[in-house]
Design a protein around this motif. Structure first.
Motif, short mmCIF file in Angstrom:
data_model
loop_
_atom_site.label_atom_id
_atom_site.label_comp_id
_atom_site.label_asym_id
_atom_site.label_seq_id
_atom_site.Cartn_x
_atom_site.Cartn_y
_atom_site.Cartn_z
N ALA A 99 -13.54 -34.05 31.33
CA ALA A 99 -13.36 -32.60 31.46
C ALA A 99 -14.50 -31.99 32.27
N LYS A 100 -14.21 -30.90 32.96
CA LYS A 100 -15.22 -30.15 33.71
C LYS A 100 -15.38 -28.78 33.05
N VAL A 101 -16.61 -28.49 32.63
CA VAL A 101 -16.90 -27.25 31.93
C VAL A 101 -17.44 -26.22 32.92
N PHE A 102 -16.68 -25.16 33.15
CA PHE A 102 -17.12 -24.05 34.01
C PHE A 102 -17.90 -23.05 33.16
N ALA A 192 -16.26 -24.90 43.72
CA ALA A 192 -15.52 -25.68 42.73
C ALA A 192 -14.32 -24.92 42.19
N VAL A 193 -14.45 -23.60 42.09
CA VAL A 193 -13.33 -22.77 41.63
C VAL A 193 -12.24 -22.73 42.69
N GLN A 194 -12.64 -22.60 43.95
CA GLN A 194 -11.67 -22.51 45.04
C GLN A 194 -10.85 -23.79 45.20
N ARG A 206 -9.04 -24.30 27.61
CA ARG A 206 -9.94 -24.36 26.47
C ARG A 206 -11.16 -23.50 26.80
N TYR A 207 -11.60 -22.70 25.86
CA TYR A 207 -12.68 -21.76 26.16
C TYR A 207 -13.59 -21.58 24.95
N PHE A 208 -14.76 -21.02 25.23
CA PHE A 208 -15.74 -20.69 24.20
C PHE A 208 -16.58 -19.53 24.73
N ILE A 209 -16.84 -18.54 23.88
CA ILE A 209 -17.68 -17.40 24.29
C ILE A 209 -18.81 -17.25 23.28
N ALA A 220 -15.50 -22.50 29.94
CA ALA A 220 -14.05 -22.74 30.04
C ALA A 220 -13.78 -24.10 30.66
N ILE A 221 -12.85 -24.82 30.06
CA ILE A 221 -12.30 -26.03 30.66
C ILE A 221 -10.93 -25.61 31.20
N ALA A 222 -10.89 -25.36 32.49
CA ALA A 222 -9.71 -24.77 33.11
C ALA A 222 -9.17 -25.68 34.21
#
Length: 492
Positions: A99-102, A192-194, A206-209, A220-222
């Motif tokens: 997974a890649k965590v943004f 990386a987003v693009q 999947r997200y965490f705040i 976010a793992i998006a």
């Protein structure tokens, strides 16, 4: 002066002439001295010393603002501060290997200024406006909470954590259902987003705040840009529901200056709470200058505690405590003692010692977050070491294990060194060293590597300390030091 003019325009303070009120000053009025604190983004930051006590000519003192404050803010809000870093580390540790965590970060501009005082209480935060000699004395009366007030952190944290809860509710809505926030463009420019597709058919976000005082930190793992845009829109909408938006972007609660520096941009590498996190490798590392600075200070403090001496001035401790990010440090923030005695606070001393261990271990390469999170143990045990030897037992927890009792006598050179230590004749081995050394014979009871990292298993081995000076059992509850467990898992 320019800052005061801006705050008056924003109705966050007002300026009054002393001559207009000196004959009948407000009952709550207190004037505190100013301090000019160096700031990394501007030359200096003006901070009130609300712990200042005015000495009277006839003797005695006038109590400070902090001394007269009745503590009413929600204690639970400030207690969460010491757990923010731990929660973020756990989030990285639980992510799948591929997974890649943004990461992104949104900062509240002039946070405490955005919480208004109760009418009449603003007179507690007065200060004299610096001006040329001969000019009439002017008082600045802020209508907002001040940074050095003892109740400001818990009140502000209660507000920012409420904003996080609101943002979480927005996040639970359907992907793409939220309107684009006015600052959403700042979040989506990273390369990386693009590379992600704009949309996808599967809702696998999947997200965490988390929030640390005025820093909102979404992870976010998006798999699509739409998912990341949804998270950033939800976070900023949640912030604005509690800290209302300003029509002028420069004055908005969400710091546009920080956004322009790409802090709010989704990225796979980002500085968070003083650490550089890598969302691909799930690692963290402290910047080298900060690490060397902290190691030097922690070494001095802990060395003084070992000698049962060396009170730490609270101002010195406060300049470092937020790097440690430990709950015991946060308890002192509310008390604000004159000095801090590590020798009298075992919990705080242990927290700082663990921080030092983490800094030392991370010097070679970034630390994988999974190594900092303890999972359920495969085995449980108890051991006890003395100057003569070590003994204990091991039982299975998650994994099968023949219940085993073990005993081992120390070699004569070890015994002699311990005797020299107890007699204060230059010995270098303490009981803590023996407890650590006992981990190796524990592992040797399982020659097939059951307790080692050969099979990826782990164990928790508690110890009951022995008072080296008397040879009697110390009246303490069994404990399991985190750094000891880490060394046990790595030992062969």
């Amino acid at each position: 002066m320019g800052e005061i003019v801006a705050k008056v325009k924003e109705k966050q303070c007002r300026v009054v002439l002393w001559d207009d009120i000196k004959n009948d000053p407000p009952k709550q009025m207190k004037a505190s001295p100013l301090a000019m604190i160096p700031h990394k983004l501007r030359g200096f930051r003006v901070i009130l010393d609300l712990s200042f006590r005015l000495k009277l000519k006839k003797g005695g003192y006038l109590t400070s603002v902090n001394e007269e404050t009745t503590l009413e803010a929600p204690a639970g809000a400030i207690d969460q501060l010491g757990h923010s870093l731990s929660r973020i580390i756990h989030a990285f540790a639980e992510a799948d290997e591929d997974a890649k965590v943004f990461m992104a970060k949104f900062d509240i501009k002039d946070g405490f200024w955005r919480l208004s005082c109760e009418t009449g209480e603003e007179w507690n935060f007065c200060y004299v406006l610096p001006q040329e000699e001969g000019e009439p004395t002017r008082l600045v009366v802020p209508t907002s909470l001040k940074m050095r007030w003892v109740e400001s952190p818990p009140y502000f944290c209660a507000a920012s954590e409420t904003a996080r809860d609101v943002a979480t509710q927005y996040l639970e809505t359907k992907i793409g259902s939220l309107p684009d926030h006015k600052f959403s463009g700042y979040a989506m420019g990273n390369e990386a987003v693009q590379k992600l597709p704009e949309e996808g058919e599967v809702d696998d976000l999947r997200y965490f705040i988390d929030v640390y005082v005025d820093d909102f930190i979404p992870l976010a793992i998006a798999t699509t840009q739409e998912q990341l845009r949804h998270v950033s829109n939800a976070v900023m909408m949640g912030i604005h529901d509690i800290f209302p938006a300003d029509e002028v972007d420069e004055n908005d609660p969400i710091s546009e200056k920080r956004l322009k520096k790409k802090e709010g941009e989704w990225a796979l590498e980002k500085d968070i709470l003083g650490f550089k996190f890598d969302g691909v490798n799930k690692t963290m590392q402290l910047e080298e200058p900060k690490k060397e600075f902290l190691l030097a200070i922690l070494h001095k403090w802990l060395r003084g505690a070992e000698r049962n001496m060396g009170a730490i001035p609270f101002n010195e401790f406060e300049s470092v405590w937020d790097y440690c990010l430990r709950a015991p440090c946060n308890k002192l923030l509310r008390k604000r003692p004159t000095v801090v005695w590590l020798s009298k606070n075992k919990e705080l001393r242990t927290a700082l010692d663990n921080c030092r261990t983490l800094l030392q271990e991370s010097s070679v390469e970034p630390t994988p977050c999974k190594e900092l999170v303890m999972g359920e143990p495969d085995f449980l045990g108890v051991k006890d070491a003395s100057g003569e030897g070590v003994g204990g037992f091991i039982v299975g927890e998650k994994s099968a294990c023949i219940p085993t009792v073990f005993r081992m006598e120390w070699p004569e050179d070890i015994k002699e060194e311990v005797r020299r230590t107890n007699a204060r004749r230059g010995g270098k081995l303490s009981n803590s060293d023996l407890e650590m050394a006992a981990c190796s014979p524990v592992q040797r009871q399982f020659p097939d590597g059951q307790l080692g990292d050969k099979n990826g298993s782990s164990g928790v081995i508690g110890s009951r300390p022995i008072a080296a000076s008397t040879g009697s059992d110390a009246e303490e509850e069994p404990c399991v030091p985190a750094h000891t467990i880490a060394h046990c898992r790595k030992a062969e």
